[in-house]
Scaffold this active site. Structure first.
Site, PDB file in Angstrom:
ATOM      1  N   LEU A  86      66.272  48.283  39.995  1.00  0.00           N
ATOM      2  CA  LEU A  86      66.845  50.328  39.867  1.00  0.00           C
ATOM      3  C   LEU A  86      68.856  49.471  40.956  1.00  0.00           C
ATOM      4  O   LEU A  86      69.655  49.973  39.997  1.00  0.00           O
ATOM      5  CB  LEU A  86      66.366  50.739  40.272  1.00  0.00           C
ATOM      6  CG  LEU A  86      67.307  52.116  40.280  1.00  0.00           C
ATOM      7  CD1 LEU A  86      67.572  52.800  38.842  1.00  0.00           C
ATOM      8  CD2 LEU A  86      66.242  53.719  40.742  1.00  0.00           C
ATOM      9  N   GLY A  87      67.743  49.090  42.121  1.00  0.00           N
ATOM     10  CA  GLY A  87      68.939  48.898  42.708  1.00  0.00           C
ATOM     11  C   GLY A  87      69.939  49.860  43.255  1.00  0.00           C
ATOM     12  O   GLY A  87      71.031  50.241  43.917  1.00  0.00           O
TER      13      GLY A  87
ATOM     14  N   ASP B 206      51.614  38.296  46.648  1.00  0.00           N
ATOM     15  CA  ASP B 206      50.473  37.298  47.794  1.00  0.00           C
ATOM     16  C   ASP B 206      49.709  36.463  46.863  1.00  0.00           C
ATOM     17  O   ASP B 206      48.277  37.026  47.088  1.00  0.00           O
ATOM     18  CB  ASP B 206      50.229  38.609  48.571  1.00  0.00           C
ATOM     19  CG  ASP B 206      49.761  37.337  49.754  1.00  0.00           C
ATOM     20  OD1 ASP B 206      50.112  36.008  50.061  1.00  0.00           O
ATOM     21  OD2 ASP B 206      48.563  36.836  50.517  1.00  0.00           O
TER      22      ASP B 206
ATOM     23  N   GLY C 107      40.127  32.352  55.826  1.00  0.00           N
ATOM     24  CA  GLY C 107      39.749  31.559  54.708  1.00  0.00           C
ATOM     25  C   GLY C 107      38.899  32.171  53.720  1.00  0.00           C
ATOM     26  O   GLY C 107      38.805  31.573  52.483  1.00  0.00           O
ATOM     27  N   ASN C 108      39.066  33.193  53.658  1.00  0.00           N
ATOM     28  CA  ASN C 108      38.128  33.768  52.556  1.00  0.00           C
ATOM     29  C   ASN C 108      39.597  33.961  51.784  1.00  0.00           C
ATOM     30  O   ASN C 108      38.855  34.240  49.894  1.00  0.00           O
ATOM     31  CB  ASN C 108      37.487  35.334  53.173  1.00  0.00           C
ATOM     32  CG  ASN C 108      36.516  35.354  53.970  1.00  0.00           C
ATOM     33  OD1 ASN C 108      35.884  35.616  54.699  1.00  0.00           O
ATOM     34  ND2 ASN C 108      35.223  35.322  52.190  1.00  0.00           N
ATOM     35  N   SER C 109      41.235  34.277  52.341  1.00  0.00           N
ATOM     36  CA  SER C 109      42.139  34.559  51.370  1.00  0.00           C
ATOM     37  C   SER C 109      42.116  33.741  50.529  1.00  0.00           C
ATOM     38  O   SER C 109      41.793  32.640  50.089  1.00  0.00           O
ATOM     39  CB  SER C 109      42.982  34.052  52.121  1.00  0.00           C
ATOM     40  OG  SER C 109      43.189  35.401  53.405  1.00  0.00           O
TER      41      SER C 109
ATOM     42  N   HIS D  56      50.344  33.297  50.158  1.00  0.00           N
ATOM     43  CA  HIS D  56      50.128  32.378  51.582  1.00  0.00           C
ATOM     44  C   HIS D  56      49.135  31.312  51.995  1.00  0.00           C
ATOM     45  O   HIS D  56      49.294  30.431  52.853  1.00  0.00           O
ATOM     46  CB  HIS D  56      49.778  34.249  52.990  1.00  0.00           C
ATOM     47  CG  HIS D  56      48.468  34.261  52.983  1.00  0.00           C
ATOM     48  ND1 HIS D  56      47.730  35.401  52.414  1.00  0.00           N
ATOM     49  CD2 HIS D  56      47.209  33.827  53.432  1.00  0.00           C
ATOM     50  CE1 HIS D  56      46.613  35.662  52.526  1.00  0.00           C
ATOM     51  NE2 HIS D  56      46.273  34.529  53.190  1.00  0.00           N
TER      52      HIS D  56
END
Length: 448
Positions: free
Chosen positions: A340-341, A208, A283-285, A178
């Site tokens: 797997l579906g 992510d 901002g730490n992300s 992100h």
């Protein structure tokens, strides 16, 4: 008359015998009596002498007794004085002991304080060392997305910022998806004013995560990646990043929990999440979560907060997950996942009136052409109304995967994530009340 004379004769004869016998006795016994008197006199003399000696002895004994009594009194007085002195000394020693005990207690408190200070200093030194070791490898990421402004009749840039960490000398950088999602250009900086253009190698929205690459400058600092499977609750957790564009900020806390799950924006579930109370803010992300040995144990990803700021609940993607994702992104630019579906739900979420097993996953739908469809897994073909709600029934209930029990849909998804594409797995099922097993060949999940 004649008888009277005889009586008188006998009487006179007796008197004469008595007188004669007395005289004879006197003559015979007088010398013996004299001897006895002499002996008695001598005995009295000796008795007087012995009595005198006894009286003298008694007088001596009395004198000795008086002297002994006097000495005893003197000794008793002396002993009493010594006892009194010893009691005073004991009281003094007890006071000294109490004082020593007090001093010992005070010393224990001082030692405890010193130990606490040493521990604090050691903790501070550890944090300082960690920051020195890891912060040079933490980068400030700026992502720029261009959008056309029809009013201005031109493209207008919008920027986002975040953090990343250099993981090897080839210039690869781990960050969050992100942070760079939708970016047209990405730059990183090791210090203000020095920006380096970065290439987006690949992203993985389900976890992510994203990988960037820069041309490695000389002496490129890199971080050491640890083993998140060894992370335990209570361990020191140190977050380094750029919250609110404040470069290389360090915050310290502990690992609050492990094996949390959070929902990704793709509706996937990210497993094994590390929870920490180290302050994590926007901002730490993408920045590293580090242990006390300067090893990266996670990539900071999200916070749980009603105010979009730190309230002591932050989450990091475990570094072991990031290693696997990064390896695939570097190799192929994407992440291959088993597929797997089916769609379904935990049987615990269905009402008891349906008569389902206590644990497992009810298959609701099977996607046509999916591995589940090819293996013959069954979806729910009918519906039953309970109260005002209609529920699907009749599908297989998954109870195990390769021998590992499946209680919930989360269990199923977590077990599937551990499998490799092309692996044949065995599902334990309950179908029409009977226990059966079905083999399924897992295929690659279609790219979204």
């Amino acid at each position: 008359m004649k008888e009277r004379k005889i009586y008188l004769f006998i009487l006179v004869s007796l008197l004469i015998g008595v007188v004669v016998g007395s005289a004879m006795s006197t003559l015979y016994l007088k010398p013996q009596i004299t001897v006895l008197n002499t002996e008695i006199t001598d005995l009295n003399s000796r008795l007087d002498s012995n009595l005198g000696q006894i009286e003298n002895s008694l007088t001596d004994l009395k004198s000795q007794s008086e002297r002994a009594q006097s000495q005893s009194s003197a000794m008793e007085a002396g002993l009493n004085s010594e006892i009194s002195r010893l009691k005073t000394r004991i009281d003094s020693l007890e006071d000294a002991k109490n004082r020593l005990d007090q001093i010992s207690s005070e010393l224990t408190d001082v030692e405890s304080q010193i130990t606490g200070l040493k521990s604090q200093i050691q903790n501070e030194e550890t944090i300082i060392d960690v920051y020195k070791n890891v912060s040079p490898a933490v980068v400030f990421i700026t992502s720029t997305e261009l959008s056309y402004d029809f009013q201005l009749q031109r493209e207008v840039p919008s920027q986002g910022v975040g953090s990343g960490v250099v993981v090897n000398s080839d210039g690869y950088i781990l960050t969050n998806n992100h942070v760079v999602e939708g970016a047209d250009t990405i730059t990183v900086s090791f210090k203000p004013g020095e920006e380096i253009e970065a290439e987006l190698i690949g992203t993985d929205p389900p976890t992510d995560l994203a990988v960037l690459k820069i041309d490695p400058p000389p002496n490129l600092p890199t971080a050491v990646l640890g083993d998140s499977d060894r992370v335990q609750v209570g361990m020191t957790a140190i977050a380094i990043g750029n919250p609110f564009a404040l470069a290389r900020t360090v915050t310290v806390g502990v690992v609050s929990s492990v094996n949390r799950t959070i929902d990704a924006e793709t509706a996937d579930i990210i497993f094994g999440i590390i929870q920490t109370d180290a302050s994590i803010n926007p901002g730490n992300s993408g920045g590293p979560l580090v242990n006390s040995r300067s090893e990266v144990i996670g990539i900071n990803s999200a916070i749980l907060s009603p105010v979009k700021g730190s309230v002591g609940i932050g989450f990091a993607i475990p570094i072991n997950t990031a290693k696997k994702v990064m390896a695939q992104l570097i190799e192929t630019g994407r992440v291959s996942r088993p597929y797997l579906g089916i769609s379904g739900g935990s049987v615990a979420d269905f009402p008891a009136e349906l008569g389902l097993p206590e644990k497992g996953v009810l298959i609701v739908d099977v996607i046509t052409g999916s591995p589940a469809d090819k293996a013959g897994l069954r979806g729910s073909g009918t519906e039953v109304r309970v109260g005002s709600t209609t529920y699907p029934v009749g599908g297989d209930v998954i109870t195990s995967l390769d021998g590992s029990g499946i209680k919930t849909i989360e269990d199923l998804l977590e077990q599937l994530q551990k499998k490799e594409v092309g692996t044949r797995v065995t599902f334990g099922l309950i179908r029409d009340g009977a226990e059966i097993s079905v083999d399924v060949l897992l295929e690659e999940r279609p790219q979204q």
